[in-house]
Design a protein around this motif. Structure first.
Motif, PDB file in Angstrom:
ATOM      1  N   ARG A   1       0.796  -1.221   0.000  1.00  0.00           N
ATOM      2  CA  ARG A   1       0.000   0.000   0.000  1.00  0.00           C
ATOM      3  C   ARG A   1       0.830   1.273   0.000  1.00  0.00           C
ATOM      4  O   ARG A   1       0.308   2.349  -0.187  1.00  0.00           O
ATOM      5  CB  ARG A   1      -0.934   0.014   1.192  1.00  0.00           C
ATOM      6  CG  ARG A   1      -2.000  -1.037   1.097  1.00  0.00           C
ATOM      7  CD  ARG A   1      -3.233  -0.544   1.789  1.00  0.00           C
ATOM      8  NE  ARG A   1      -4.258  -1.544   1.774  1.00  0.00           N
ATOM      9  CZ  ARG A   1      -5.166  -1.635   0.828  1.00  0.00           C
ATOM     10  NH1 ARG A   1      -5.186  -0.788  -0.154  1.00  0.00           N
ATOM     11  NH2 ARG A   1      -6.080  -2.571   0.870  1.00  0.00           N
TER      12      ARG A   1
ATOM     13  N   ASP B   1      -6.483   0.611  -8.433  1.00  0.00           N
ATOM     14  CA  ASP B   1      -7.191   0.669  -7.165  1.00  0.00           C
ATOM     15  C   ASP B   1      -8.287   1.722  -7.229  1.00  0.00           C
ATOM     16  O   ASP B   1      -8.326   2.558  -8.136  1.00  0.00           O
ATOM     17  CB  ASP B   1      -6.231   0.995  -6.022  1.00  0.00           C
ATOM     18  CG  ASP B   1      -5.221  -0.114  -5.785  1.00  0.00           C
ATOM     19  OD1 ASP B   1      -5.369  -1.186  -6.395  1.00  0.00           O
ATOM     20  OD2 ASP B   1      -4.292   0.109  -5.000  1.00  0.00           O
TER      21      ASP B   1
ATOM     22  N   SER C   1      -8.196  -2.213  -3.003  1.00  0.00           N
ATOM     23  CA  SER C   1      -7.243  -2.778  -3.949  1.00  0.00           C
ATOM     24  C   SER C   1      -7.972  -3.322  -5.177  1.00  0.00           C
ATOM     25  O   SER C   1      -9.099  -3.801  -5.087  1.00  0.00           O
ATOM     26  CB  SER C   1      -6.458  -3.891  -3.271  1.00  0.00           C
ATOM     27  OG  SER C   1      -5.583  -4.485  -4.177  1.00  0.00           O
ATOM     28  N   SER C   2      -7.313  -3.266  -6.336  1.00  0.00           N
ATOM     29  CA  SER C   2      -7.941  -3.699  -7.579  1.00  0.00           C
ATOM     30  C   SER C   2      -8.207  -5.195  -7.597  1.00  0.00           C
ATOM     31  O   SER C   2      -9.141  -5.648  -8.265  1.00  0.00           O
ATOM     32  CB  SER C   2      -7.062  -3.327  -8.765  1.00  0.00           C
ATOM     33  OG  SER C   2      -5.814  -3.973  -8.650  1.00  0.00           O
ATOM     34  N   ASN C   3      -7.424  -5.976  -6.865  1.00  0.00           N
ATOM     35  CA  ASN C   3      -7.672  -7.407  -6.873  1.00  0.00           C
ATOM     36  C   ASN C   3      -8.831  -7.810  -5.971  1.00  0.00           C
ATOM     37  O   ASN C   3      -9.232  -8.964  -5.976  1.00  0.00           O
ATOM     38  CB  ASN C   3      -6.406  -8.189  -6.500  1.00  0.00           C
ATOM     39  CG  ASN C   3      -5.875  -7.833  -5.144  1.00  0.00           C
ATOM     40  OD1 ASN C   3      -6.461  -7.013  -4.452  1.00  0.00           O
ATOM     41  ND2 ASN C   3      -4.772  -8.432  -4.764  1.00  0.00           N
TER      42      ASN C   3
END
Length: 133
Positions: free
Chosen positions: A42, A72, A82-84
């Motif tokens: 992060r 993100d 977060s993008s995941n």
């Protein structure tokens, strides 16, 4: 006695000098400086794609989000997702947050409490659009 010590002294001096020349200082930067490295998590440096101020909608339910350059999402309350952890839905441009809220193509957030779950597992949004999960 001096002849026995000379090979040992030569080896010691060679090792010391080689460590001096081959070691890099702690403050040395890599040749190609990147903005961030994969392992930093992060603490990565990200920049917003658009300069949009996050403001809540007039209906009181949701707000607008800002997509960051690394994928993100920054929510209106300042939290970064977060993008995941985002789930892309079958409807083009629609996403689902980990807490169940939906992101519309216009970057508006629709809380899950404002949606209706249909019998076949799809969701009906307040504007009437049916979202396929």
């Amino acid at each position: 006695m001096l002849k026995r010590i000379s090979p040992i002294m030569l080896l010691t001096v060679a090792l010391t000098v080689s460590q001096l020349f081959l070691s890099t200082p702690a403050n040395a930067r890599p040749r190609h400086h990147h903005r961030y490295y994969r392992g930093q998590g992060r603490s990565r440096v990200v920049t917003p794609r658009r300069s949009r101020i996050a403001s809540p909608s007039k209906k009181g339910g949701g707000g607008r989000i800002v997509r960051l350059s690394n994928g993100d999402v920054r929510l209106p309350n300042g939290q970064v997702v977060s993008s995941n952890r985002l789930i892309r839905l079958r409807n083009q441009g629609y996403w689902r947050l980990p807490n169940g809220d939906f992101i519309l193509p216009n970057q508006q957030i629709v809380p899950v409490r404002n949606t209706v779950r249909l019998q076949n597992g799809h969701f009906r949004l307040p504007n009437g659009i049916i979202v396929i999960i």
